[in-house]
Design a protein around this motif. Structure first.
Motif, PDB file in Angstrom:
ATOM      1  N   GLY A  10       0.824  -1.211   0.000  1.00  0.00           N
ATOM      2  CA  GLY A  10       0.000   0.000   0.000  1.00  0.00           C
ATOM      3  C   GLY A  10       0.857   1.259   0.000  1.00  0.00           C
ATOM      4  O   GLY A  10       0.556   2.227  -0.711  1.00  0.00           O
ATOM      5  N   LEU A  11       1.922   1.246   0.760  1.00  0.00           N
ATOM      6  CA  LEU A  11       2.823   2.402   0.814  1.00  0.00           C
ATOM      7  C   LEU A  11       3.520   2.617  -0.526  1.00  0.00           C
ATOM      8  O   LEU A  11       3.602   3.748  -1.022  1.00  0.00           O
ATOM      9  N   VAL A  12       4.002   1.550  -1.130  1.00  0.00           N
ATOM     10  CA  VAL A  12       4.652   1.660  -2.443  1.00  0.00           C
ATOM     11  C   VAL A  12       3.647   2.159  -3.484  1.00  0.00           C
ATOM     12  O   VAL A  12       3.968   3.014  -4.323  1.00  0.00           O
ATOM     13  N   GLY A  13       2.420   1.658  -3.441  1.00  0.00           N
ATOM     14  CA  GLY A  13       1.389   2.123  -4.367  1.00  0.00           C
ATOM     15  C   GLY A  13       1.111   3.609  -4.206  1.00  0.00           C
ATOM     16  O   GLY A  13       0.945   4.337  -5.200  1.00  0.00           O
ATOM     17  N   PHE A  14       1.054   4.076  -2.976  1.00  0.00           N
ATOM     18  CA  PHE A  14       0.823   5.502  -2.731  1.00  0.00           C
ATOM     19  C   PHE A  14       1.977   6.342  -3.264  1.00  0.00           C
ATOM     20  O   PHE A  14       1.759   7.399  -3.868  1.00  0.00           O
ATOM     21  N   ILE A  15       3.205   5.889  -3.063  1.00  0.00           N
ATOM     22  CA  ILE A  15       4.375   6.620  -3.556  1.00  0.00           C
ATOM     23  C   ILE A  15       4.341   6.705  -5.082  1.00  0.00           C
ATOM     24  O   ILE A  15       4.604   7.758  -5.667  1.00  0.00           O
ATOM     25  N   VAL A  16       3.995   5.600  -5.744  1.00  0.00           N
ATOM     26  CA  VAL A  16       3.906   5.594  -7.208  1.00  0.00           C
ATOM     27  C   VAL A  16       2.808   6.546  -7.668  1.00  0.00           C
ATOM     28  O   VAL A  16       2.995   7.299  -8.634  1.00  0.00           O
TER      29      VAL A  16
END
Length: 84
Positions: A27-33
Motif C-alpha cells: 500500500g505504501l509503495v502504491g501511494f508513492i507511485v
C-alpha cells in the motif's frame, strides 16, 4: 531483576503478521507511485502551458509592432523581447 514475561506467538499469528506487513508495504509503495505519477503529469501540463503562454506573448509582440525584429527563441530559453 526479573525478566519480562513475553508473549509467545503461534505460527498462525506470525504468518498473519507477515501478511499484514506485506500488505502495508505494498500500500505504501502504491501511494508513492501514485504521488510520483501525479507530480510528473502536473509538471508536463505546466510546461505545455508555459510554452503556449510564451508563444502567445511572442505573437502579441509581433502584432503590436511589425517593425520590431522577430523574437529569438533558443530551445529551453525564454522568448527575448527587443532590447532598448
Amino acid at each position: 531483576m526479573t525478566r519480562p514475561n513475553f508473549i509467545k506467538l503461534t505460527d498462525d499469528q506470525v504468518q498473519a503478521r507477515k501478511r499484514r506487513n506485506v500488505a502495508i508495504a505494498l500500500g505504501l509503495v502504491g501511494f508513492i507511485v501514485l504521488v510520483f505519477i501525479v507530480t510528473v503529469t502536473n509538471l508536463q501540463r505546466n510546461t505545455e502551458a508555459r510554452k503556449a503562454a510564451e508563444a502567445a506573448a511572442a505573437a502579441t509582440l509581433e502584432r503590436a509592432d511589425p517593425a520590431l525584429p522577430a523574437p529569438v527563441t533558443v530551445e529551453g530559453a525564454p522568448v527575448s523581447g527587443p532590447t532598448p
